[in-house]
Design a protein around this motif. Structure first.
Motif, PDB file in Angstrom:
ATOM      1  N   GLY A   1      71.415  23.689  43.454  1.00 26.68           N
ATOM      2  CA  GLY A   1      70.308  22.897  42.956  1.00 26.68           C
ATOM      3  C   GLY A   1      69.174  22.690  43.945  1.00 26.68           C
ATOM      4  O   GLY A   1      68.203  22.033  43.642  1.00 26.68           O
ATOM      5  N   ASN A   2      69.276  23.237  45.143  1.00 22.68           N
ATOM      6  CA  ASN A   2      68.214  23.047  46.137  1.00 22.68           C
ATOM      7  C   ASN A   2      67.771  24.410  46.652  1.00 22.68           C
ATOM      8  O   ASN A   2      68.383  24.971  47.547  1.00 22.68           O
ATOM      9  CB  ASN A   2      68.698  22.184  47.295  1.00 22.68           C
ATOM     10  N   ILE A   3      66.684  24.920  46.101  1.00 20.79           N
ATOM     11  CA  ILE A   3      66.186  26.222  46.538  1.00 20.79           C
ATOM     12  C   ILE A   3      65.097  26.092  47.591  1.00 20.79           C
ATOM     13  O   ILE A   3      64.714  27.066  48.212  1.00 20.79           O
ATOM     14  CB  ILE A   3      65.667  27.059  45.345  1.00 20.79           C
ATOM     15  N   GLU A   4      64.600  24.874  47.810  1.00 21.47           N
ATOM     16  CA  GLU A   4      63.493  24.684  48.749  1.00 21.47           C
ATOM     17  C   GLU A   4      63.913  24.894  50.203  1.00 21.47           C
ATOM     18  O   GLU A   4      63.170  25.498  50.983  1.00 21.47           O
ATOM     19  CB  GLU A   4      62.865  23.305  48.573  1.00 21.47           C
ATOM     20  N   PHE A   5      65.070  24.380  50.616  1.00 22.86           N
ATOM     21  CA  PHE A   5      65.485  24.529  52.014  1.00 22.86           C
ATOM     22  C   PHE A   5      65.684  25.990  52.408  1.00 22.86           C
ATOM     23  O   PHE A   5      65.164  26.427  53.430  1.00 22.86           O
ATOM     24  CB  PHE A   5      66.731  23.709  52.317  1.00 22.86           C
ATOM     25  N   PRO A   6      66.425  26.780  51.614  1.00 25.42           N
ATOM     26  CA  PRO A   6      66.557  28.197  51.991  1.00 25.42           C
ATOM     27  C   PRO A   6      65.218  28.923  52.032  1.00 25.42           C
ATOM     28  O   PRO A   6      64.965  29.726  52.931  1.00 25.42           O
ATOM     29  CB  PRO A   6      67.472  28.770  50.903  1.00 25.42           C
ATOM     30  N   LYS A   7      64.328  28.625  51.083  1.00 26.82           N
ATOM     31  CA  LYS A   7      63.004  29.260  51.089  1.00 26.82           C
ATOM     32  C   LYS A   7      62.230  28.883  52.351  1.00 26.82           C
ATOM     33  O   LYS A   7      61.582  29.726  52.963  1.00 26.82           O
ATOM     34  CB  LYS A   7      62.220  28.835  49.843  1.00 26.82           C
ATOM     35  N   MET A   8      62.301  27.608  52.750  1.00 23.83           N
ATOM     36  CA  MET A   8      61.602  27.158  53.946  1.00 23.83           C
ATOM     37  C   MET A   8      62.163  27.856  55.193  1.00 23.83           C
ATOM     38  O   MET A   8      61.412  28.287  56.065  1.00 23.83           O
ATOM     39  CB  MET A   8      61.728  25.639  54.114  1.00 23.83           C
ATOM     40  N   ARG A   9      63.466  27.998  55.254  1.00 19.36           N
ATOM     41  CA  ARG A   9      64.086  28.647  56.420  1.00 19.36           C
ATOM     42  C   ARG A   9      63.680  30.114  56.508  1.00 19.36           C
ATOM     43  O   ARG A   9      63.395  30.618  57.594  1.00 19.36           O
ATOM     44  CB  ARG A   9      65.596  28.468  56.354  1.00 19.36           C
ATOM     45  N   LEU A  10      63.645  30.806  55.371  1.00 17.06           N
ATOM     46  CA  LEU A  10      63.204  32.206  55.378  1.00 17.06           C
ATOM     47  C   LEU A  10      61.736  32.315  55.792  1.00 17.06           C
ATOM     48  O   LEU A  10      61.351  33.231  56.516  1.00 17.06           O
ATOM     49  CB  LEU A  10      63.420  32.844  54.006  1.00 17.06           C
TER      50      LEU A  10
END
Length: 85
Positions: free
Chosen positions: A38-47
């Motif tokens: 349910g949290n796609i923002e953290f992985p996107k930010m890390r990439l």
């Protein structure tokens, strides 16, 4: 000898990464990015951080899903993702 580094993003944004963190990232071969349901923002930010600070094709990314925590876990259920400034 293999090493594992845990690198935080400071107060919560790519612009707050320290020079020390960036220098360590440049030495790393593989980054493990954990995906919480349910949290796609953290992985996107890390990439995005990797793309911003590192040369392309100098590292590898491995992703893994974080298992859902039991309701009895002391971790707060309602942790909200960071919002861009």
């Amino acid at each position: 000898m293999k090493k594992i580094y845990l690198i935080g993003i400071g107060p919560g944004g790519p612009d707050y990464l320290t020079i020390q963190a960036i220098n360590i990232m440049k030495k790393i071969d593989v980054f493990f990015i954990l995906e919480k349901e349910g949290n796609i923002e953290f992985p996107k930010m890390r990439l995005e951080i990797l793309k911003r600070y590192l040369d392309k094709d100098t590292y590898r990314v491995v992703t893994a899903k974080v298992p859902k925590r039991p309701k009895s876990s002391p971790y707060k259920e309602g942790v909200e993702p960071l919002r861009p400034l």
